[in-house]
Design a protein around this motif. Structure first.
Motif, PDB file in Angstrom:
ATOM      1  N   ASP A 163       0.848  -1.191   0.000  1.00  0.00           N
ATOM      2  CA  ASP A 163       0.000   0.000   0.000  1.00  0.00           C
ATOM      3  C   ASP A 163       0.883   1.239   0.000  1.00  0.00           C
ATOM      4  O   ASP A 163       1.655   1.467   0.914  1.00  0.00           O
ATOM      5  CB  ASP A 163      -0.893  -0.034   1.241  1.00  0.00           C
ATOM      6  N   SER A 164       0.749   2.047  -1.045  1.00  0.00           N
ATOM      7  CA  SER A 164       1.568   3.256  -1.152  1.00  0.00           C
ATOM      8  C   SER A 164       0.769   4.518  -0.858  1.00  0.00           C
ATOM      9  O   SER A 164       1.284   5.627  -0.996  1.00  0.00           O
ATOM     10  CB  SER A 164       2.159   3.366  -2.570  1.00  0.00           C
ATOM     11  N   SER A 165      -0.493   4.376  -0.460  1.00  0.00           N
ATOM     12  CA  SER A 165      -1.310   5.561  -0.181  1.00  0.00           C
ATOM     13  C   SER A 165      -0.871   6.186   1.139  1.00  0.00           C
ATOM     14  O   SER A 165      -0.576   5.488   2.108  1.00  0.00           O
ATOM     15  CB  SER A 165      -2.787   5.191  -0.119  1.00  0.00           C
ATOM     16  N   PRO A 166      -0.806   7.513   1.227  1.00  0.00           N
ATOM     17  CA  PRO A 166      -0.256   8.170   2.410  1.00  0.00           C
ATOM     18  C   PRO A 166      -1.218   8.232   3.581  1.00  0.00           C
ATOM     19  O   PRO A 166      -0.825   8.569   4.684  1.00  0.00           O
ATOM     20  CB  PRO A 166       0.045   9.592   1.898  1.00  0.00           C
ATOM     21  N   SER A 167      -2.492   7.935   3.384  1.00  0.00           N
ATOM     22  CA  SER A 167      -3.463   8.104   4.457  1.00  0.00           C
ATOM     23  C   SER A 167      -3.348   6.979   5.483  1.00  0.00           C
ATOM     24  O   SER A 167      -2.897   5.883   5.177  1.00  0.00           O
ATOM     25  CB  SER A 167      -4.873   8.149   3.880  1.00  0.00           C
ATOM     26  N   SER A 168      -3.787   7.265   6.704  1.00  0.00           N
ATOM     27  CA  SER A 168      -3.683   6.271   7.759  1.00  0.00           C
ATOM     28  C   SER A 168      -5.016   5.617   8.078  1.00  0.00           C
ATOM     29  O   SER A 168      -5.062   4.652   8.822  1.00  0.00           O
ATOM     30  CB  SER A 168      -3.122   6.918   9.035  1.00  0.00           C
ATOM     31  N   MET A 187     -16.749   5.026 -10.411  1.00  0.00           N
ATOM     32  CA  MET A 187     -17.122   5.873 -11.539  1.00  0.00           C
ATOM     33  C   MET A 187     -15.944   5.986 -12.504  1.00  0.00           C
ATOM     34  O   MET A 187     -14.822   6.313 -12.106  1.00  0.00           O
ATOM     35  CB  MET A 187     -17.535   7.269 -11.056  1.00  0.00           C
ATOM     36  N   ASN A 188     -16.202   5.657 -13.781  1.00  0.00           N
ATOM     37  CA  ASN A 188     -15.215   5.844 -14.854  1.00  0.00           C
ATOM     38  C   ASN A 188     -13.854   5.222 -14.539  1.00  0.00           C
ATOM     39  O   ASN A 188     -12.807   5.842 -14.716  1.00  0.00           O
ATOM     40  CB  ASN A 188     -15.043   7.332 -15.165  1.00  0.00           C
ATOM     41  N   GLY A 189     -13.871   3.987 -14.055  1.00  0.00           N
ATOM     42  CA  GLY A 189     -12.621   3.279 -13.818  1.00  0.00           C
ATOM     43  C   GLY A 189     -11.974   3.529 -12.477  1.00  0.00           C
ATOM     44  O   GLY A 189     -10.920   2.961 -12.185  1.00  0.00           O
ATOM     45  N   LEU A 190     -12.579   4.385 -11.640  1.00  0.00           N
ATOM     46  CA  LEU A 190     -12.011   4.712 -10.336  1.00  0.00           C
ATOM     47  C   LEU A 190     -12.995   4.365  -9.232  1.00  0.00           C
ATOM     48  O   LEU A 190     -14.204   4.582  -9.372  1.00  0.00           O
ATOM     49  CB  LEU A 190     -11.670   6.206 -10.250  1.00  0.00           C
ATOM     50  N   TYR A 191     -12.464   3.844  -8.133  1.00  0.00           N
ATOM     51  CA  TYR A 191     -13.277   3.625  -6.937  1.00  0.00           C
ATOM     52  C   TYR A 191     -12.829   4.630  -5.884  1.00  0.00           C
ATOM     53  O   TYR A 191     -11.641   4.908  -5.727  1.00  0.00           O
ATOM     54  CB  TYR A 191     -13.110   2.199  -6.410  1.00  0.00           C
ATOM     55  N   MET A 251      -8.709   1.337 -11.296  1.00  0.00           N
ATOM     56  CA  MET A 251      -8.874  -0.071 -11.645  1.00  0.00           C
ATOM     57  C   MET A 251      -8.016  -0.475 -12.846  1.00  0.00           C
ATOM     58  O   MET A 251      -7.695  -1.643 -13.016  1.00  0.00           O
ATOM     59  CB  MET A 251     -10.346  -0.372 -11.950  1.00  0.00           C
ATOM     60  N   ARG A 252      -7.643   0.502 -13.679  1.00  0.00           N
ATOM     61  CA  ARG A 252      -6.831   0.201 -14.857  1.00  0.00           C
ATOM     62  C   ARG A 252      -5.362   0.025 -14.471  1.00  0.00           C
ATOM     63  O   ARG A 252      -4.735  -0.976 -14.782  1.00  0.00           O
ATOM     64  CB  ARG A 252      -6.977   1.316 -15.888  1.00  0.00           C
ATOM     65  N   ASN A 253      -4.816   1.020 -13.771  1.00  0.00           N
ATOM     66  CA  ASN A 253      -3.384   1.021 -13.442  1.00  0.00           C
ATOM     67  C   ASN A 253      -3.085   0.464 -12.053  1.00  0.00           C
ATOM     68  O   ASN A 253      -1.910   0.287 -11.703  1.00  0.00           O
ATOM     69  CB  ASN A 253      -2.831   2.443 -13.549  1.00  0.00           C
ATOM     70  N   GLU A 254      -4.130   0.239 -11.250  1.00  0.00           N
ATOM     71  CA  GLU A 254      -3.999  -0.289  -9.904  1.00  0.00           C
ATOM     72  C   GLU A 254      -3.069   0.563  -9.037  1.00  0.00           C
ATOM     73  O   GLU A 254      -2.097   0.079  -8.452  1.00  0.00           O
ATOM     74  CB  GLU A 254      -3.563  -1.762  -9.944  1.00  0.00           C
ATOM     75  N   VAL A 255      -3.411   1.839  -8.951  1.00  0.00           N
ATOM     76  CA  VAL A 255      -2.670   2.770  -8.103  1.00  0.00           C
ATOM     77  C   VAL A 255      -3.658   3.584  -7.267  1.00  0.00           C
ATOM     78  O   VAL A 255      -4.784   3.845  -7.696  1.00  0.00           O
ATOM     79  CB  VAL A 255      -1.781   3.732  -8.932  1.00  0.00           C
ATOM     80  N   PHE A 256      -3.222   3.956  -6.060  1.00  0.00           N
ATOM     81  CA  PHE A 256      -3.997   4.825  -5.184  1.00  0.00           C
ATOM     82  C   PHE A 256      -3.568   6.273  -5.400  1.00  0.00           C
ATOM     83  O   PHE A 256      -2.387   6.561  -5.615  1.00  0.00           O
ATOM     84  CB  PHE A 256      -3.768   4.465  -3.716  1.00  0.00           C
ATOM     85  N   ARG A 257      -4.536   7.175  -5.287  1.00  0.00           N
ATOM     86  CA  ARG A 257      -4.230   8.610  -5.334  1.00  0.00           C
ATOM     87  C   ARG A 257      -5.170   9.361  -4.392  1.00  0.00           C
ATOM     88  O   ARG A 257      -6.318   8.955  -4.217  1.00  0.00           O
ATOM     89  CB  ARG A 257      -4.407   9.179  -6.747  1.00  0.00           C
ATOM     90  N   HIS A 258      -4.677  10.448  -3.824  1.00  0.00           N
ATOM     91  CA  HIS A 258      -5.545  11.379  -3.125  1.00  0.00           C
ATOM     92  C   HIS A 258      -6.156  12.331  -4.147  1.00  0.00           C
ATOM     93  O   HIS A 258      -5.447  12.913  -4.964  1.00  0.00           O
ATOM     94  CB  HIS A 258      -4.766  12.176  -2.081  1.00  0.00           C
ATOM     95  N   VAL A 259      -7.475  12.464  -4.114  1.00  0.00           N
ATOM     96  CA  VAL A 259      -8.154  13.376  -5.029  1.00  0.00           C
ATOM     97  C   VAL A 259      -8.021  14.795  -4.484  1.00  0.00           C
ATOM     98  O   VAL A 259      -8.387  15.057  -3.336  1.00  0.00           O
ATOM     99  CB  VAL A 259      -9.650  12.998  -5.178  1.00  0.00           C
ATOM    100  N   PRO A 260      -7.501  15.726  -5.281  1.00  0.00           N
ATOM    101  CA  PRO A 260      -7.308  17.093  -4.777  1.00  0.00           C
ATOM    102  C   PRO A 260      -8.613  17.885  -4.756  1.00  0.00           C
ATOM    103  O   PRO A 260      -9.630  17.467  -5.308  1.00  0.00           O
ATOM    104  CB  PRO A 260      -6.339  17.689  -5.805  1.00  0.00           C
ATOM    105  N   GLY A 261      -8.549  19.033  -4.112  1.00  0.00           N
ATOM    106  CA  GLY A 261      -9.608  20.023  -4.254  1.00  0.00           C
ATOM    107  C   GLY A 261     -10.685  20.030  -3.198  1.00  0.00           C
ATOM    108  O   GLY A 261     -11.482  20.977  -3.140  1.00  0.00           O
ATOM    109  N   LEU A 262     -10.766  19.023  -2.345  1.00  0.00           N
ATOM    110  CA  LEU A 262     -11.809  19.016  -1.324  1.00  0.00           C
ATOM    111  C   LEU A 262     -11.484  20.062  -0.261  1.00  0.00           C
ATOM    112  O   LEU A 262     -10.367  20.111   0.242  1.00  0.00           O
ATOM    113  CB  LEU A 262     -11.910  17.631  -0.685  1.00  0.00           C
TER     114      LEU A 262
END
Length: 390
Positions: free
Chosen positions: A199-204, A215-219, A238-249
């Motif tokens: 797991d490479s996502s920074p969240s705890s 939605m559109n390939g992302l969960y 789901m395509r590249n199997e990578v985690f990301r933080h969605v910006p802007g919230l």
């Protein structure tokens, strides 16, 4: 009915158009009419067109189950604002003893995902196909145990393969602390295989989605930012199997509550103060990736505790303090009690999508191979591993 006579009267396009408007139950019967119709109905393009046909409208699956001596699971299905009769269906988890041992991890394109401790199951409610899948077990010391699991069920748009992403949080009893990194595995339906990667996502911490937020390939899940003070959104590609933080919230404090849901055709966050008797629900909508807008505020509402998700015309499903399921209409500002207690909800559409993948008819061999391989994962995952069931 003979296919030759039918083909002389109607063009192929007309036949296909008519068939795509029929129910799954009818199509399963019509596969036996002739080889030509059979090949049409099992064709992947036909299955996709049928799934997205306007006549195949979304339904609400109200999930609540009880166990019986015959090992049955009881679902209720909410159809067109009218509660249908209960569906009594046999399930194949042979050691479920009490409620809350069996959970639902989502509903997507007609496939229901169920989980029970060391396994998941994919179930097409319309075709009655059911597939059990053992979850891979990493080599961790005996004083480590799973204290929470999070799931995502979706589609890889590049391969059209269905995937389940499983995030497991382990607790270290000796240190009395959570263990990081979390254990992340991805299941591919077509190959009937798991892959494990670090797991490479920074969240705890990750919070469960209230509904299937794909939605559109992302969960998407709700999580926390790097400071552990504000909410953030975590996505899995789901395509590249990578985690990301969605910006802007915006900086929405974790002192209040947040729930990620689908709002019409967008990912949305419902933000509210659970401690207040009169509740206001702020709805933030992601109109484009990373672009958030406060869409509306619902409330004040009394005697409600938790939002579950939105229905077709923007009505909001809520749970009361007594665990009753209610529906709030924004236009009339009325709350309707749906006469269900201690339940969860999911959007559901009938489909012909098979949960057999490419290994249909090999269940015995699959279980045997998985039993040999399920304990072969390393203690410290590095890179990607593939566990194939044959």
């Amino acid at each position: 009915m003979k296919c030759k006579s039918e083909s002389q009267l109607l063009s192929e396009d007309v036949v296909i158009d008519v068939l795509t408007r029929l129910s799954v139950k009818s199509l399963l019967r019509f596969r036996c009419v002739c080889k030509h119709w059979y090949s049409l109905i099992i064709n992947s393009r036909f299955i996709t067109n049928h799934l997205h046909q306007s006549s195949n409208s979304a339904r609400l699956l109200v999930y609540h189950y009880t166990t019986t001596a015959e090992k049955n699971i009881i679902f209720s299905l909410f159809l067109d604002e009218t509660l249908a009769s209960f569906l009594l269906l046999h399930y194949d988890f042979d050691d479920v003893q009490v409620p809350n041992e069996l959970g639902m991890l989502g509903s997507f394109n007609g496939i229901l995902g169920l989980w029970h401790w060391d396994r998941i199951a994919l179930w097409n409610l319309a075709t009655r196909e059911f597939r059990k899948v053992l979850m891979p077990k990493p080599h961790l010391p005996s004083h480590f145990y799973v204290y929470h699991c999070y799931y995502g069920l979706g589609l890889d748009p590049a391969t059209t393969d269905y995937k389940v992403v499983l995030i497991r949080n382990y607790w270290d009893r000796e240190k009395n602390d959570p263990y990081f990194p979390r254990v992340v595995t991805v299941y591919n339906l077509f190959t009937d295989s798991w892959r494990l990667f670090e797991d490479s996502s920074p969240s705890s911490f990750v919070y469960e989605s209230s509904s299937n937020t794909y939605m559109n390939g992302l969960y998407y899940w709700l999580t926390n930012d790097d400071t552990n003070q504000f909410y953030a959104i975590l996505s899995f590609d789901m395509r590249n199997e990578v985690f990301r933080h969605v910006p802007g919230l915006p900086n929405l404090s974790q002192m209040e509550c947040g729930v990620v849901v689908m709002y019409i055709d967008s990912i949305a966050l419902i933000y509210f103060d659970r401690q207040k008797a009169e509740k206001h629900f702020d709805i933030w909508v992601m109109e484009e990736y990373g672009c958030w807008t406060k869409q509306l505020t619902i409330g004040p509402l009394l005697d409600v505790e938790w939002p579950l998700g939105f229905w077709k015309n923007g009505e909001l499903f809520l749970k009361t303090g007594t665990e009753d399921l209610v529906l709030y209409d924004q236009n009339t500002r009325e709350i309707k009690n749906l006469q269900h207690h201690e339940c969860d909800i999911f959007m559901y559409k009938e489909s012909l999508v098979s949960v057999s993948g490419e290994n249909k008819g090999r269940e015995g061999e699959d279980r045997s191979n998985m039993a040999r391989l399920k304990d072969s994962l390393p203690f410290h995952p590095r890179g990607t591993q593939k566990i194939s069931n044959g």
